[in-house]
Design a protein around this motif. Structure first.
Motif, PDB file in Angstrom:
ATOM      1  N   LYS A 104       1.029  -1.249  -0.060  1.00 47.55           N
ATOM      2  CA  LYS A 104       0.081  -0.027  -0.041  1.00 47.55           C
ATOM      3  C   LYS A 104       0.812   1.148   0.065  1.00 47.55           C
ATOM      4  O   LYS A 104       2.003   1.167   0.424  1.00 47.55           O
ATOM      5  CB  LYS A 104      -0.933  -0.081   1.120  1.00 47.55           C
ATOM      6  CG  LYS A 104      -2.134  -1.030   0.963  1.00 47.55           C
ATOM      7  CD  LYS A 104      -3.023  -0.961   2.320  1.00 47.55           C
ATOM      8  CE  LYS A 104      -4.055  -2.432   2.222  1.00 47.55           C
ATOM      9  NZ  LYS A 104      -4.991  -2.057   3.549  1.00 47.55           N
ATOM     10  N   ASP A 106       0.448   5.447   0.629  1.00 43.96           N
ATOM     11  CA  ASP A 106      -0.426   6.761   1.026  1.00 43.96           C
ATOM     12  C   ASP A 106       0.023   7.844   0.580  1.00 43.96           C
ATOM     13  O   ASP A 106       1.263   8.179   0.133  1.00 43.96           O
ATOM     14  CB  ASP A 106      -0.386   6.538   2.594  1.00 43.96           C
ATOM     15  CG  ASP A 106       0.708   6.773   3.314  1.00 43.96           C
ATOM     16  OD1 ASP A 106       1.553   7.622   3.133  1.00 43.96           O
ATOM     17  OD2 ASP A 106       0.977   6.019   4.465  1.00 43.96           O
ATOM     18  N   SER A 192      -8.983   3.291  -4.826  1.00 46.36           N
ATOM     19  CA  SER A 192      -9.028   3.755  -3.399  1.00 46.36           C
ATOM     20  C   SER A 192      -8.080   2.873  -2.824  1.00 46.36           C
ATOM     21  O   SER A 192      -7.680   1.993  -3.121  1.00 46.36           O
ATOM     22  CB  SER A 192     -10.545   3.307  -2.811  1.00 46.36           C
ATOM     23  OG  SER A 192     -10.823   3.318  -1.785  1.00 46.36           O
ATOM     24  N   ARG A 193      -7.657   3.692  -1.446  1.00 46.43           N
ATOM     25  CA  ARG A 193      -7.031   2.887  -0.523  1.00 46.43           C
ATOM     26  C   ARG A 193      -7.528   1.866   0.325  1.00 46.43           C
ATOM     27  O   ARG A 193      -7.043   1.062   1.055  1.00 46.43           O
ATOM     28  CB  ARG A 193      -6.231   3.945   0.287  1.00 46.43           C
ATOM     29  CG  ARG A 193      -4.965   4.755  -0.531  1.00 46.43           C
ATOM     30  CD  ARG A 193      -3.861   5.507   0.363  1.00 46.43           C
ATOM     31  NE  ARG A 193      -4.641   6.712   1.274  1.00 46.43           N
ATOM     32  CZ  ARG A 193      -5.113   7.804   0.732  1.00 46.43           C
ATOM     33  NH1 ARG A 193      -4.498   8.015  -0.534  1.00 46.43           N
ATOM     34  NH2 ARG A 193      -5.553   8.734   1.306  1.00 46.43           N
ATOM     35  N   LYS A 194      -8.702   2.196   0.414  1.00 46.54           N
ATOM     36  CA  LYS A 194      -9.723   1.082   0.959  1.00 46.54           C
ATOM     37  C   LYS A 194     -10.756   0.631   0.246  1.00 46.54           C
ATOM     38  O   LYS A 194     -12.023   0.951   0.180  1.00 46.54           O
ATOM     39  CB  LYS A 194     -10.208   1.725   2.391  1.00 46.54           C
ATOM     40  CG  LYS A 194      -9.370   2.203   3.341  1.00 46.54           C
ATOM     41  CD  LYS A 194      -9.873   2.866   4.422  1.00 46.54           C
ATOM     42  CE  LYS A 194      -9.042   3.269   5.546  1.00 46.54           C
ATOM     43  NZ  LYS A 194      -9.552   3.979   6.893  1.00 46.54           N
ATOM     44  N   GLU A 196     -13.604  -1.007  -1.826  1.00 50.91           N
ATOM     45  CA  GLU A 196     -14.820  -1.723  -1.373  1.00 50.91           C
ATOM     46  C   GLU A 196     -15.845  -1.402  -2.429  1.00 50.91           C
ATOM     47  O   GLU A 196     -15.865  -0.326  -3.151  1.00 50.91           O
ATOM     48  CB  GLU A 196     -15.213  -1.541  -0.113  1.00 50.91           C
ATOM     49  CG  GLU A 196     -15.504  -0.401   0.319  1.00 50.91           C
ATOM     50  CD  GLU A 196     -16.162  -0.147   1.627  1.00 50.91           C
ATOM     51  OE1 GLU A 196     -16.388  -1.316   2.483  1.00 50.91           O
ATOM     52  OE2 GLU A 196     -16.221   1.119   2.184  1.00 50.91           O
ATOM     53  N   THR A 201      -8.758  -1.347  -5.760  1.00 54.15           N
ATOM     54  CA  THR A 201      -7.293  -1.221  -5.481  1.00 54.15           C
ATOM     55  C   THR A 201      -6.431  -0.144  -6.305  1.00 54.15           C
ATOM     56  O   THR A 201      -6.714  -0.261  -7.381  1.00 54.15           O
ATOM     57  CB  THR A 201      -6.472  -2.517  -5.464  1.00 54.15           C
ATOM     58  OG1 THR A 201      -7.063  -3.393  -4.783  1.00 54.15           O
ATOM     59  CG2 THR A 201      -5.007  -2.458  -4.896  1.00 54.15           C
TER      60      THR A 201
END
Length: 766
Positions: A104, A106, A192-194, A196, A201
């Motif tokens: 990941k 950021d 997205s970093r999260k 769903e 991803t």
């Protein structure tokens, strides 16, 4: 089929071979993702997207820099690259399995890249350019510790001249520092970093090919190719920096190796290259011409590039019923396609191989699609090349961003401009989609005109779904899962930019343990669903002039399992011949074959048009709505006092309007009065007979939250929205409040996002 041919000189091959042998000594392995495609096994440090990356402006000599680079991830406070964390396989994003890293990343970190390279001595007399297909998002590039440039934007190609920083020895070094806020205000599409739901991803850092190219001091920088069918000609413009009056551009077109036309002009000027009886490009016959463009100084050749083009025109015209429809090369075309998001389980934004990139396009062509909507992502040039060559129309979305600040809007508009100019020459691209479902939407009318100014020869979709601003060439509706009709716009084509989304989870081919779709069904039910939906699409085409329909979607993506194929492209969920027959509108054998499966208990009958609603309800109407009439209401968009629904409330200061109220393009709506604010309150007097007081229902359509009152008593309320009119029971207290004679019908609708609409009537229950 004629296409531009790509060549590589012997010196570059030798140099590249030495580099790859050296790099291959290092240990490298792909990381383990939940799913991998079969093409992942073909990827290695010596075999990373080796194809020439820019098919529409080709020179014979180039050096591919894909492969193993040293990398590090540091806090953004560090200004120089430290000792390496390890090696990363370029051009796969750092979050992907094929990068070998799969970490990941950021917004508080810097992703560093570094490697060395050796240039052929033969290039020393030329300028050397460093090309990036795409880097997400902001990067600083250094060669031999000398900064040569910076770039912002995750989807557009960019180039730096690195000649003056070169040492011309065996150890030229390049290093790159990348930052990526991912979910910031900048264009980022569905990253997205999260991840769903409908977000997936991220793909940070280098994600398209990096390469070097030698060019002369004065060279051809860009081609702009515009087909003119009516003139049987191609407009050719070659951009040349530092040009002079004595320089000449010569453009020669050929078909199957035979010259069919040539023209000369000055650099940076537009010339007409006439082609007798041009062979037109279409999905059924994707014919491509070869093009050679030469820059000359007298008899001396300074530069030569090769390219290709297709002769096609896209536009709108009226059909026999006076409806505005899409026409390709002057003939009506019904565009049937899929939503295509361009994600890969092993490479994220980056396909593992060129064969994989081609596979999805071939699959869609083979099962009868003629259209693909590239959804809030931009692909490498070779993806569009395969669409050009294989014959697939493309709607190209602009990747969405937050656009909440002046700086973000400047970034958005710059990338929008680069998208259009960078992809301008591809005949497959027939439409630009400015916004998707209102995401980051602003200044729509102005930006549509910006696009039209840059490219007046393609169609523009101002907003695919939800917030149509009544500009551009499309009235684009989204409806899940079933398609819906809409009231037509006399100047724009009616299209369904998204529908379907039928979800099926295939064991052992899923990204996560829990998957979702807009409508989950069993595998045995999918054929019936697909045939019924496509049958309805063809009905809408025939009855109301639907010009295009986009099914969600080509493949599953992470937790979203509504693709025609699994995410790893290993399982096709329907028989190809069934998809093809339905896409082509051939249903007789399908209906006979599927039999009872077409009537599955969980299938929701599709409302094809408001004309059908009219025929179903006209004989049951007690209080009319917009389906059968244009009833007048008093309304306000300003917060009234709390007694606004009571019979004796004074609404004389309210405005009078005709039902329904909302924005055109909202699924299932019949808009007669435009409503664009967050709230609307409505009142009308109605006359009921004794026979009207029993066995009745409300008929209404609302988007979003609604409250309906009868004589001041709450009759019905519901959160969220509908996609068409429905029938609803009246609360017993409100039923008892009705009387013979004059009554008051009131409604309040609250808009949250997307489309908006409200209309209410009363009908007898069946």
């Amino acid at each position: 089929m004629p296409i531009a041919r790509f060549k590589t000189s012997g010196c570059v091959i030798l140099c590249a071979a030495f580099f790859w042998i050296h790099q291959a000594r290092a240990e490298w392995a792909a990381a383990k993702a939940p799913l991998m495609t079969r093409w992942a096994a073909e990827v290695s440090p010596t075999n990373v997207l080796p194809e020439y990356p820019r098919p529409q402006l080709v020179r014979p000599e180039w050096l591919n820099l894909n492969g193993l680079w040293n990398y590090a991830i540091t806090p953004d406070s560090m200004s120089r690259m430290p000792e390496t964390n390890g090696q990363i396989l370029v051009p796969f994003p750092v979050e992907s399995a094929l990068s070998g890293v799969m970490k990941k990343f950021d917004e508080h970190s810097v992703l560093w890249y570094r490697r060395t390279f050796t240039l052929p001595k033969a290039w020393e007399e030329q300028r050397v350019r460093l090309h990036f297909g795409a880097v997400d998002w902001e990067c600083r590039v250094m060669v031999n510790d000398q900064e040569i440039g910076r770039h912002r934007g995750g989807y557009d190609a960019f180039t730096f001249d690195i000649t003056d920083a070169l040492k011309w020895n065996d150890a030229e070094e390049i290093s790159i520092a990348v930052t990526d806020p991912t979910e910031g205000d900048q264009p980022h599409g569905k990253q997205s970093r999260k991840p769903e739901g409908i977000f997936y991803t991220a793909s940070s850092g280098i994600w398209q090919t990096v390469w070097l190219e030698p060019v002369p001091e004065i060279c051809i920088d860009q081609l702009q190719l515009t087909p003119l069918i009516s003139a049987a000609a191609l407009k050719v413009r070659a951009a040349v920096a530092n040009s002079s009056d004595q320089l000449v551009i010569e453009a020669v077109a050929s078909a199957n190796g035979v010259e069919v036309g040539r023209v000369t002009s000055g650099p940076n000027q537009t010339a007409l290259l006439t082609i007798a009886a041009p062979h037109l490009w279409s999905p059924d016959d994707p014919f491509l011409y070869d093009l050679r463009v030469t820059l000359k100084d007298g008899d001396r050749v300074l530069d030569t590039v090769t390219s290709y083009f297709g002769m096609r025109e896209i536009g709108l015209k009226k059909d026999a019923h006076g409806r505005t429809a899409i026409a390709l090369n002057g003939r009506f075309i019904f565009e049937i396609g899929t939503l295509d998001q361009g994600f890969w389980p092993d490479g994220n934004y980056t396909a593992p191989t060129d064969s994989a990139l081609r596979y999805d396009i071939e699959f869609l062509k083979n099962v009868g699609f003629n259209l693909i909507r590239k959804h809030v992502k931009v692909e490498p040039q070779r993806w569009y090349y395969w669409c050009d060559k294989l014959g697939l129309l493309v709607w190209q979305d602009m990747p969405s961003g937050g656009n909440g600040t002046p700086e973000a809007r400047q970034d958005f508009e710059l990338e929008l401009t680069h998208l259009i100019t960078g992809m301008y020459n591809h005949p497959s691209i027939v439409q630009w989609v400015l916004f998707n479902e209102g995401w980051g939407q602003y200044d729509t009318e102005r930006l549509v005109q910006v696009i039209k100014t840059i490219d007046p020869n393609r169609l523009v979709d101002d907003a695919s779904g939800w917030t149509d601003m009544h500009t551009g060439d499309m009235m684009d509706v989204h409806s899940y899962p079933e398609p819906v009709g809409a009231e037509l716009d006399p100047t724009r084509a009616f299209v369904l930019g998204e529908y379907g989304g039928i979800g099926i989870r295939i064991t052992n081919h899923c990204w996560v343990s829990k998957s979702w779709g807009y409508k989950m069904v069993g595998l045995e039910q999918l054929p019936g669903w697909y045939v019924r939906l496509l049958h309805e699409i063809w009905n809408l085409h025939d009855k109301v002039g639907l010009s295009a329909a986009v099914y969600t979607q080509t493949t599953d993506i992470e937790s979203e399992c509504n693709g025609l194929m699994t995410y790893d492209r290993a399982v096709m969920k329907l028989k190809p011949e069934l998809i093809r027959s339905a896409n082509l509108g051939i249903f007789t054998n399908l209906i006979a074959e599927l039999g009872d499966k077409l009537g599955a208990a969980d299938y929701i009958p599709v409302q094809t048009t408001n004309q059908q609603l009219y025929s179903n309800t006209v004989n049951r109407v007690i209080v009319s709505d917009a389906i059968v009439d244009q009833p007048a209401w008093r309304y306000t968009v300003k917060q009234p006092t709390s007694d606004w629904s009571q019979p004796d409330f004074d609404d004389s200061a309210w405005i009078e309007g005709v039902a329904g109220f909302g924005t055109t393009g909202t699924p299932g709506s019949i808009v007669n009065t435009l409503w664009k604010t967050s709230n609307i309150w409505l009142r009308r007097k109605i006359i009921l007979q004794d026979t009207d007081l029993k066995n009745i229902k409300l008929q209404l359509h609302h988007d979003d939250d609604v409250e309906v009152y009868l004589n001041g008593v709450l009759a019905f309320s519901q959160k969220s929205y509908l996609k068409n009119y429905g029938e609803f029971d009246i609360n017993p207290e409100a039923q008892r409040a009705l009387k013979s004679g004059i009554n008051t019908l009131s409604a309040h609708c609250h808009q949250t996002r997307g489309g908006q609409f409200i209309d209410v009537g009363i009908i007898r229950a069946k």
